[in-house]
Design a protein around this motif. Structure first.
Motif, PDB file in Angstrom:
ATOM      1  N   PHE A  87       2.056 -20.355  29.388  1.00  0.00           N
ATOM      2  CA  PHE A  87       0.959 -20.010  28.154  1.00  0.00           C
ATOM      3  C   PHE A  87       0.054 -18.896  28.690  1.00  0.00           C
ATOM      4  N   LYS A  88      -0.077 -18.738  29.769  1.00  0.00           N
ATOM      5  CA  LYS A  88      -1.036 -17.614  30.413  1.00  0.00           C
ATOM      6  C   LYS A  88      -0.531 -16.262  30.346  1.00  0.00           C
ATOM      7  N   THR A  89       0.879 -16.600  30.507  1.00  0.00           N
ATOM      8  CA  THR A  89       1.783 -15.149  30.529  1.00  0.00           C
ATOM      9  C   THR A  89       2.227 -14.703  28.992  1.00  0.00           C
ATOM     10  N   TRP A  90       2.261 -15.920  28.220  1.00  0.00           N
ATOM     11  CA  TRP A  90       2.959 -15.716  26.735  1.00  0.00           C
ATOM     12  C   TRP A  90       1.758 -14.958  26.057  1.00  0.00           C
ATOM     13  N   ILE A  91       0.384 -14.816  26.787  1.00  0.00           N
ATOM     14  CA  ILE A  91      -0.705 -14.513  25.708  1.00  0.00           C
ATOM     15  C   ILE A  91      -0.426 -12.852  25.826  1.00  0.00           C
ATOM     16  N   TRP A  92       0.107 -12.419  26.756  1.00  0.00           N
ATOM     17  CA  TRP A  92       0.719 -11.048  26.836  1.00  0.00           C
ATOM     18  C   TRP A  92       2.103 -10.780  26.217  1.00  0.00           C
ATOM     19  N   GLY A  93       2.730 -11.735  26.596  1.00  0.00           N
ATOM     20  CA  GLY A  93       4.306 -11.529  26.150  1.00  0.00           C
ATOM     21  C   GLY A  93       4.535 -11.801  24.465  1.00  0.00           C
ATOM     22  N   CYS A  94       3.532 -12.386  24.006  1.00  0.00           N
ATOM     23  CA  CYS A  94       3.932 -12.433  22.517  1.00  0.00           C
ATOM     24  C   CYS A  94       3.751 -11.277  21.833  1.00  0.00           C
ATOM     25  N   PHE A  95       3.271 -10.052  22.253  1.00  0.00           N
ATOM     26  CA  PHE A  95       3.580  -8.730  21.751  1.00  0.00           C
ATOM     27  C   PHE A  95       4.336  -7.807  22.576  1.00  0.00           C
ATOM     28  N   ILE A  96       4.449  -8.032  23.714  1.00  0.00           N
ATOM     29  CA  ILE A  96       5.165  -6.946  24.599  1.00  0.00           C
ATOM     30  C   ILE A  96       6.509  -7.329  24.629  1.00  0.00           C
ATOM     31  N   VAL A  97       7.020  -8.630  24.740  1.00  0.00           N
ATOM     32  CA  VAL A  97       8.434  -8.935  24.412  1.00  0.00           C
ATOM     33  C   VAL A  97       8.689  -8.591  23.014  1.00  0.00           C
TER      34      VAL A  97
ATOM     35  N   GLY B 198       6.294 -19.243  19.789  1.00  0.00           N
ATOM     36  CA  GLY B 198       6.736 -19.245  21.214  1.00  0.00           C
ATOM     37  C   GLY B 198       6.406 -20.455  22.187  1.00  0.00           C
ATOM     38  N   GLY B 199       4.945 -20.630  22.043  1.00  0.00           N
ATOM     39  CA  GLY B 199       4.474 -21.764  22.697  1.00  0.00           C
ATOM     40  C   GLY B 199       4.992 -23.201  22.295  1.00  0.00           C
ATOM     41  N   PHE B 200       5.248 -23.227  21.041  1.00  0.00           N
ATOM     42  CA  PHE B 200       5.855 -24.771  20.474  1.00  0.00           C
ATOM     43  C   PHE B 200       7.313 -24.729  20.709  1.00  0.00           C
ATOM     44  N   GLY B 201       8.238 -23.485  20.776  1.00  0.00           N
ATOM     45  CA  GLY B 201       9.310 -23.542  21.040  1.00  0.00           C
ATOM     46  C   GLY B 201       9.789 -23.953  22.569  1.00  0.00           C
ATOM     47  N   TYR B 202       8.755 -23.354  23.677  1.00  0.00           N
ATOM     48  CA  TYR B 202       8.845 -23.701  24.891  1.00  0.00           C
ATOM     49  C   TYR B 202       8.620 -25.049  25.107  1.00  0.00           C
ATOM     50  N   PHE B 203       7.575 -25.592  24.497  1.00  0.00           N
ATOM     51  CA  PHE B 203       7.150 -27.012  24.684  1.00  0.00           C
ATOM     52  C   PHE B 203       8.434 -27.831  24.449  1.00  0.00           C
ATOM     53  N   ALA B 204       9.080 -27.675  22.992  1.00  0.00           N
ATOM     54  CA  ALA B 204      10.132 -28.508  22.581  1.00  0.00           C
ATOM     55  C   ALA B 204      11.331 -28.368  23.822  1.00  0.00           C
ATOM     56  N   VAL B 205      11.647 -27.205  24.081  1.00  0.00           N
ATOM     57  CA  VAL B 205      12.683 -27.105  25.029  1.00  0.00           C
ATOM     58  C   VAL B 205      12.372 -27.785  26.265  1.00  0.00           C
ATOM     59  N   MET B 206      11.515 -27.821  27.038  1.00  0.00           N
ATOM     60  CA  MET B 206      10.627 -28.536  28.196  1.00  0.00           C
ATOM     61  C   MET B 206      10.685 -29.958  27.973  1.00  0.00           C
ATOM     62  N   GLN B 207      10.482 -30.228  26.787  1.00  0.00           N
ATOM     63  CA  GLN B 207      10.259 -31.706  26.590  1.00  0.00           C
ATOM     64  C   GLN B 207      11.770 -32.245  26.580  1.00  0.00           C
ATOM     65  N   ALA B 208      12.642 -31.779  25.833  1.00  0.00           N
ATOM     66  CA  ALA B 208      14.246 -31.947  25.769  1.00  0.00           C
ATOM     67  C   ALA B 208      14.656 -31.987  27.082  1.00  0.00           C
ATOM     68  N   LEU B 209      14.458 -31.207  27.782  1.00  0.00           N
ATOM     69  CA  LEU B 209      14.983 -31.134  29.369  1.00  0.00           C
ATOM     70  C   LEU B 209      14.406 -32.424  30.222  1.00  0.00           C
ATOM     71  N   GLY B 210      13.274 -32.821  29.648  1.00  0.00           N
ATOM     72  CA  GLY B 210      12.724 -33.784  30.644  1.00  0.00           C
ATOM     73  C   GLY B 210      11.514 -33.388  31.499  1.00  0.00           C
ATOM     74  N   TYR B 211      11.174 -31.996  31.299  1.00  0.00           N
ATOM     75  CA  TYR B 211       9.961 -31.609  31.954  1.00  0.00           C
ATOM     76  C   TYR B 211       8.657 -31.733  31.591  1.00  0.00           C
ATOM     77  N   GLU B 212       7.734 -31.943  32.271  1.00  0.00           N
ATOM     78  CA  GLU B 212       6.349 -32.140  31.764  1.00  0.00           C
ATOM     79  C   GLU B 212       5.740 -30.752  31.461  1.00  0.00           C
ATOM     80  N   VAL B 213       4.925 -30.583  30.515  1.00  0.00           N
ATOM     81  CA  VAL B 213       4.375 -29.275  30.018  1.00  0.00           C
ATOM     82  C   VAL B 213       2.783 -29.285  30.206  1.00  0.00           C
ATOM     83  N   ALA B 214       2.422 -28.253  30.870  1.00  0.00           N
ATOM     84  CA  ALA B 214       0.907 -28.066  31.268  1.00  0.00           C
ATOM     85  C   ALA B 214       0.480 -26.882  30.511  1.00  0.00           C
TER      86      ALA B 214
END
Length: 277
Positions: free
Chosen positions: A214-224, A192-208
């Motif tokens: 990333f703080k939300t996905w720590i919970w989302g990675c099992f809830i979703v 999820g993290g690497f996919g988000y990074f790739a999409v944001m980079q492709a759209l021209g956004y900086e990723v922090a």
């Protein structure tokens, strides 16, 4: 279920079958993607352990702190159980919920299930030791997600085993799927993290990397994944064609995102293992 399917219009039956096929395609794509995770864990952790050289674990640049410290044998053992156990889950976990394996290789299914449950329980307990005893302790709410995920692993393990012992196999299947999903939270976290990074980079956004996702996905990675599973369970039994079509769209999206995240993660692992990072 068979009787219900026989009395339904062909369109509804076909919709249900296509949802089952889509779920199977997603599982196949997930198991393929997990091979990269298994390779990473095997090379960085299992192989040095077999060579009685756990000090090599400290060479992993992704770790926040060296896992092997002088005079800390218990800490080293707990970390080894956690890391190698994750490899076993990545390699064998998906096979446990493949219907054909369950139907035609019953003995393997039973023993693999016992190994899987034993491994995920050991992984959870060793994870609690690493976080709450060895430290450092979580200092943000987002970091508590991993510990909560451990509670779900322990609870779902018990429910799956109890249903199997009672021979309530339909209930057992659902708990086994839930257990598979929460046990692979760390893999979902990564793709999820690497996919988000790739999409944001492709759209021209900086990723922090300390940003909201990333703080939300720590919970989302099992809830979703759990939410997706519940939607699938209900779509599989409903007669509402719109709900089944929505579930089909959900699976197509999941397949694409899983393949994207797995591909980016695999490329990153290749760079890491070849020393090009």
């Amino acid at each position: 279920m068979a009787t219900l399917a026989a009395t339904q219009p062909i369109g509804r039956k076909g919709s249900r079958n296509w949802n089952s096929i889509a779920a199977g395609v997603w599982l196949a794509s997930a198991m393929l993607g997990q091979l990269a995770f298994f390779a990473y864990l095997a090379i960085f952790y299992a192989w040095p352990a077999l060579l009685s050289n756990p000090e090599a674990w400290n060479e992993n640049p992704l770790l926040n702190q060296p896992p092997v410290q002088p005079g800390a044998a218990i800490d080293t053992f707990a970390f080894g159980v956690h890391a190698i156990g994750a490899g076993i889950i990545a390699l064998l976990g998906g096979l446990q919920i493949v219907p054909q394996v369950r139907k035609h290789f019953t003995t393997f299914h039973r023993w693999n299930g016992r190994l899987f449950v034993t491994t995920v329980v050991a992984l959870s307990l060793s994870g609690y030791y690493i976080v709450w005893v060895r430290g450092p302790l979580p200092d943000e709410f987002s970091e508590l997600g991993t510990s909560f995920n451990g509670l779900l692993i322990l609870g779902f393990s018990w429910m799956a085993v109890r249903a199997a012992m009672a021979r309530k196999f339909v209930i057992h299947e659902r708990w086994a799927i839930r257990l598979f999903l929460v046990s692979n939270a760390q893999w979902f976290l990564r793709i999820g993290g690497f996919g988000y990074f790739a999409v944001m980079q492709a759209l021209g956004y900086e990723v922090a990397f300390d940003g909201w996702f990333f703080k939300t996905w720590i919970w989302g990675c099992f809830i979703v994944p759990l939410i997706i599973a519940e939607i699938h369970f209900r779509a599989r039994n409903t007669q509402n064609i719109a709900a089944r079509r929505a579930a089909m769209g959900m699976w197509v999206t999941c397949i694409m995102l899983t393949l994207l995240g797995s591909a980016v993660f695999s490329m990153f692992m290749v760079q890491l293992l070849t020393g090009n990072l």
